[in-house]
Design a protein around this motif. Structure first.
Motif, PDB file in Angstrom:
ATOM      1  N   TYR A  31       0.851  -1.193   0.000  1.00  0.00           N
ATOM      2  CA  TYR A  31       0.000   0.000   0.000  1.00  0.00           C
ATOM      3  C   TYR A  31       0.887   1.243   0.000  1.00  0.00           C
ATOM      4  CZ  TYR A  31      -3.136   3.679   1.571  1.00  0.00           C
ATOM      5  OH  TYR A  31      -3.840   4.844   1.668  1.00  0.00           O
ATOM      6  N   ARG A  32       0.563   2.206  -0.857  1.00  0.00           N
ATOM      7  CA  ARG A  32       1.326   3.445  -0.906  1.00  0.00           C
ATOM      8  C   ARG A  32       0.438   4.682  -0.793  1.00  0.00           C
ATOM      9  NH1 ARG A  32       4.408   0.265   0.285  1.00  0.00           N
ATOM     10  NH2 ARG A  32       6.475  -0.221  -0.564  1.00  0.00           N
ATOM     11  N   VAL A  33      -0.610   4.754  -1.616  1.00  0.00           N
ATOM     12  CA  VAL A  33      -1.499   5.921  -1.629  1.00  0.00           C
ATOM     13  C   VAL A  33      -2.942   5.443  -1.731  1.00  0.00           C
ATOM     14  CG1 VAL A  33       0.202   7.502  -2.623  1.00  0.00           C
ATOM     15  CG2 VAL A  33      -1.255   6.142  -4.130  1.00  0.00           C
ATOM     16  N   PRO A  34      -3.931   6.257  -1.316  1.00  0.00           N
ATOM     17  CA  PRO A  34      -5.328   5.816  -1.306  1.00  0.00           C
ATOM     18  C   PRO A  34      -6.029   5.872  -2.654  1.00  0.00           C
ATOM     19  CG  PRO A  34      -5.158   8.024  -0.392  1.00  0.00           C
ATOM     20  CD  PRO A  34      -3.748   7.557  -0.631  1.00  0.00           C
ATOM     21  N   GLU A  35      -5.513   6.628  -3.613  1.00  0.00           N
ATOM     22  CA  GLU A  35      -6.246   6.875  -4.858  1.00  0.00           C
ATOM     23  C   GLU A  35      -6.693   5.610  -5.609  1.00  0.00           C
ATOM     24  OE1 GLU A  35      -4.841  10.549  -3.498  1.00  0.00           O
ATOM     25  OE2 GLU A  35      -3.708   8.691  -3.848  1.00  0.00           O
ATOM     26  N   PRO A  36      -5.917   4.527  -5.651  1.00  0.00           N
ATOM     27  CA  PRO A  36      -6.373   3.338  -6.380  1.00  0.00           C
ATOM     28  C   PRO A  36      -7.655   2.718  -5.802  1.00  0.00           C
ATOM     29  CG  PRO A  36      -4.007   3.237  -6.056  1.00  0.00           C
ATOM     30  CD  PRO A  36      -4.509   4.382  -5.219  1.00  0.00           C
ATOM     31  N   PHE A  37      -8.066   3.135  -4.612  1.00  0.00           N
ATOM     32  CA  PHE A  37      -9.243   2.571  -3.962  1.00  0.00           C
ATOM     33  C   PHE A  37     -10.453   3.496  -4.069  1.00  0.00           C
ATOM     34  CE2 PHE A  37      -5.352   1.065  -2.041  1.00  0.00           C
ATOM     35  CZ  PHE A  37      -5.532  -0.309  -1.998  1.00  0.00           C
ATOM     36  N   GLN A  38     -10.369   4.443  -4.983  1.00  0.00           N
ATOM     37  CA  GLN A  38     -11.448   5.400  -5.185  1.00  0.00           C
ATOM     38  C   GLN A  38     -12.770   4.688  -5.434  1.00  0.00           C
ATOM     39  OE1 GLN A  38     -10.884   8.963  -5.368  1.00  0.00           O
ATOM     40  NE2 GLN A  38     -13.119   9.073  -5.243  1.00  0.00           N
ATOM     41  N   ASP A  39     -13.797   5.054  -4.661  1.00  0.00           N
ATOM     42  CA  ASP A  39     -15.173   4.552  -4.806  1.00  0.00           C
ATOM     43  C   ASP A  39     -15.303   3.041  -4.593  1.00  0.00           C
ATOM     44  OD1 ASP A  39     -16.113   7.139  -5.385  1.00  0.00           O
ATOM     45  OD2 ASP A  39     -15.565   6.902  -7.499  1.00  0.00           O
ATOM     46  N   GLU A  40     -14.321   2.420  -3.967  1.00  0.00           N
ATOM     47  CA  GLU A  40     -14.399   0.991  -3.688  1.00  0.00           C
ATOM     48  C   GLU A  40     -14.959   0.728  -2.289  1.00  0.00           C
ATOM     49  OE1 GLU A  40     -10.764  -0.939  -6.364  1.00  0.00           O
ATOM     50  OE2 GLU A  40     -10.728  -1.082  -4.171  1.00  0.00           O
ATOM     51  N   VAL A  41     -15.424  -0.489  -2.096  1.00  0.00           N
ATOM     52  CA  VAL A  41     -15.754  -0.988  -0.763  1.00  0.00           C
ATOM     53  C   VAL A  41     -14.538  -1.794  -0.309  1.00  0.00           C
ATOM     54  CG1 VAL A  41     -17.252  -2.471   0.623  1.00  0.00           C
ATOM     55  CG2 VAL A  41     -18.226  -1.068  -1.221  1.00  0.00           C
ATOM     56  N   LEU A  49      -8.165   5.242   8.021  1.00  0.00           N
ATOM     57  CA  LEU A  49      -8.559   6.648   8.127  1.00  0.00           C
ATOM     58  C   LEU A  49      -8.115   7.454   6.909  1.00  0.00           C
ATOM     59  CD1 LEU A  49      -7.926   7.318  11.913  1.00  0.00           C
ATOM     60  CD2 LEU A  49     -10.107   6.993  10.741  1.00  0.00           C
ATOM     61  N   GLU A  50      -7.163   6.945   6.164  1.00  0.00           N
ATOM     62  CA  GLU A  50      -6.761   7.583   4.906  1.00  0.00           C
ATOM     63  C   GLU A  50      -7.714   7.183   3.780  1.00  0.00           C
ATOM     64  OE1 GLU A  50      -2.469   8.657   3.818  1.00  0.00           O
ATOM     65  OE2 GLU A  50      -2.762   6.719   2.845  1.00  0.00           O
ATOM     66  N   LEU A  51      -8.095   5.914   3.770  1.00  0.00           N
ATOM     67  CA  LEU A  51      -8.996   5.420   2.726  1.00  0.00           C
ATOM     68  C   LEU A  51     -10.388   6.018   2.828  1.00  0.00           C
ATOM     69  CD1 LEU A  51      -8.073   1.611   2.703  1.00  0.00           C
ATOM     70  CD2 LEU A  51      -7.541   3.292   0.935  1.00  0.00           C
ATOM     71  N   VAL A  52     -10.786   6.408   4.023  1.00  0.00           N
ATOM     72  CA  VAL A  52     -12.149   6.882   4.220  1.00  0.00           C
ATOM     73  C   VAL A  52     -12.453   8.125   3.385  1.00  0.00           C
ATOM     74  CG1 VAL A  52     -11.825   8.480   6.171  1.00  0.00           C
ATOM     75  CG2 VAL A  52     -13.887   7.059   6.064  1.00  0.00           C
ATOM     76  N   HIS A  53     -11.404   8.808   2.934  1.00  0.00           N
ATOM     77  CA  HIS A  53     -11.598  10.029   2.145  1.00  0.00           C
ATOM     78  C   HIS A  53     -11.775   9.754   0.655  1.00  0.00           C
ATOM     79  CE1 HIS A  53     -10.812  12.526   5.634  1.00  0.00           C
ATOM     80  NE2 HIS A  53      -9.712  11.817   5.872  1.00  0.00           N
ATOM     81  N   VAL A  54     -11.539   8.518   0.213  1.00  0.00           N
ATOM     82  CA  VAL A  54     -11.693   8.214  -1.205  1.00  0.00           C
ATOM     83  C   VAL A  54     -12.620   7.023  -1.464  1.00  0.00           C
ATOM     84  CG1 VAL A  54      -9.417   9.151  -1.765  1.00  0.00           C
ATOM     85  CG2 VAL A  54      -9.663   6.701  -1.310  1.00  0.00           C
ATOM     86  N   ALA A 110     -19.891   8.033   8.527  1.00  0.00           N
ATOM     87  CA  ALA A 110     -20.974   7.053   8.372  1.00  0.00           C
ATOM     88  C   ALA A 110     -20.548   5.865   7.516  1.00  0.00           C
ATOM     89  CB  ALA A 110     -22.197   7.736   7.754  1.00  0.00           C
ATOM     90  N   HIS A 111     -19.564   6.049   6.653  1.00  0.00           N
ATOM     91  CA  HIS A 111     -19.141   4.960   5.765  1.00  0.00           C
ATOM     92  C   HIS A 111     -17.878   4.250   6.283  1.00  0.00           C
ATOM     93  CE1 HIS A 111     -16.825   8.428   4.575  1.00  0.00           C
ATOM     94  NE2 HIS A 111     -16.075   7.724   3.725  1.00  0.00           N
ATOM     95  N   LEU A 112     -17.552   4.488   7.555  1.00  0.00           N
ATOM     96  CA  LEU A 112     -16.475   3.750   8.226  1.00  0.00           C
ATOM     97  C   LEU A 112     -17.118   2.859   9.280  1.00  0.00           C
ATOM     98  CD1 LEU A 112     -13.432   3.256   8.778  1.00  0.00           C
ATOM     99  CD2 LEU A 112     -13.526   5.159  10.407  1.00  0.00           C
TER     100      LEU A 112
END
Length: 392
Positions: free
Chosen positions: A188-198, A213-218, A243-245
């Motif tokens: 894992y390096r950055v959150p962007e590849p997980f955009q809009d994922e569950v 807590l970083e992923l929760v923003h994307v 709410a989505h965490l």
């Protein structure tokens, strides 16, 4: 194997040019030893050399882009080379990972270590020559696919390769059948590849909570799975805020259709599972004919986390404790090794060291598992005793 008691210089191989390898090399130099440091990457730094990664990448570092030190500067410095803020760099008391990398570069330059390091050199075999008691070290040049191999002989070897590079994965029913993305936090390096994922984050340790807590923003949703039957205190406020965490108990089953079933009966259809489940010890290059045993969580027998009794002092390890990183403890280990090799200090007999190891193991079995603070306190006590002995 015992060395002569007279003060002498040894030809020593240090495997790894991270913090433990660098400080060990510095201490060995101070004792008059000849030192070669072998480093598989293109630069020094070990874990603190940031490397881009992907799901299929083979990298050493587990550092992600946003990672900051979770201990203040004073715990990440050596005794005579302060980790003081430098104008124009990251001057925070808990700086980002690159600041520590730059500190290590400064340390290596200051003490003349840079010229001792052979970069892009992968150690593929370390074994003792029975007839001489010396160590055979085979290495490979990593700059080309058919890299040239080299074989060298050393009086002693110091293993300083770290233990945050081989991901440890849990065993979960349905894991092999689950066809969607499964990654370890090692890549894992950055959150962007997980955009809009569950995303399901497995593990509630430091990396697990920080990454969640970083992923929760994307991400569309982030589900944290831990072994706790009740929500851990550190997740109470974040779960209430986002709410989505969501928090769950450990995973019970992974289904082929993407469903993740948790032990508390809840479930979710996920795109990715990110395992923040720690690392295993691994020294694939080391051949001790069964003297040293390595499993996921332990390497031994080691006297004071450093010397294998029957191979001491010609083989040693620096940085084995895995609950914390305190550079001055590693420095004390390196100084102890260097002075034992020169004959300035002596170790107990192999039998006495084994008895001490067995006594520690016996107490560990009888006592309740130690918490993080207890482990730190005990290792700091060892560090203090080494420092006193080194100065005597």
């Amino acid at each position: 194997m015992a060395f002569d008691s007279v003060l002498s210089s040894k030809h020593v191989c240090v495997v790894g040019a991270g913090p433990t390898g660098l400080v060990s090399a510095r201490e060995l130099l101070r004792e008059g030893h000849s030192v070669v440091v072998l480093e598989q990457n293109h630069d020094l730094g070990g874990q603190w050399l940031y490397q881009a990664a992907s799901a299929t990448a083979t990298v050493h570092s587990s550092v992600y882009a946003s990672l900051r030190l979770n201990a203040p500067r004073i715990y990440m410095e050596f005794t005579d080379f302060m980790f003081t803020p430098v104008e124009g760099r990251d001057t925070r008391n808990f700086p980002g990972h690159r600041e520590l990398f730059l500190y290590l570069k400064d340390f290596a330059r200051c003490f003349g270590l840079t010229e001792l390091i052979r970069l892009n050199t992968e150690v593929v075999h370390v074994g003792m020559a029975a007839e001489t008691g010396k160590w055979i070290v085979r290495s490979r040049d990593r700059r080309t696919d058919d890299g040239e191999f080299m074989e060298e002989i050393f009086d002693a070897v110091v293993i300083a390769t770290g233990h945050f590079s081989l991901p440890r994965l849990p065993k979960i029913r349905g894991m092999e059948e689950w066809k969607r993305k499964q990654l370890h936090s090692h890549v894992y390096r950055v959150p962007e590849p997980f955009q809009d994922e569950v995303v399901v984050v497995v593990g509630g340790s430091l990396s697990g909570s920080e990454i969640a807590l970083e992923l929760v923003h994307v991400a569309k949703e982030v589900h944290i799975s831990t072994k706790h039957s009740e929500i851990p205190q550190k997740f109470v406020k974040p779960v209430a805020k986002y709410a989505h965490l969501l928090w769950h108990q450990q995973i019970e089953l992974l289904c082929e259709d993407g469903t993740v079933l948790f032990a508390d009966g809840s479930s979710v259809v996920a795109d990715t599972i990110l395992y923040c489940t720690g690392y295993s010890y691994s020294f694939p290059f080391l051949d001790t004919k069964g003297v040293i045993h390595v499993d996921e969580n332990r390497i031994g027998p080691l006297y004071e986390h450093t010397f294998p009794p029957s191979l001491a002092p010609s083989l040693s390890f620096v940085g084995i404790p895995n609950k914390f990183i305190i550079f001055r403890f590693f420095e004390s280990q390196g100084r102890w090794i260097a002075q034992v090799l020169s004959g300035k200090r002596k170790l107990p007999s192999a039998d006495e060291m084994m008895k001490a190891i067995e006594e520690v193991e016996r107490h560990q079995e009888l006592e309740e598992p130690k918490n993080f603070i207890q482990v730190i306190a005990e290792l700091l006590e060892v560090m203090a005793s080494l420092q006193v002995s080194n100065n005597s």
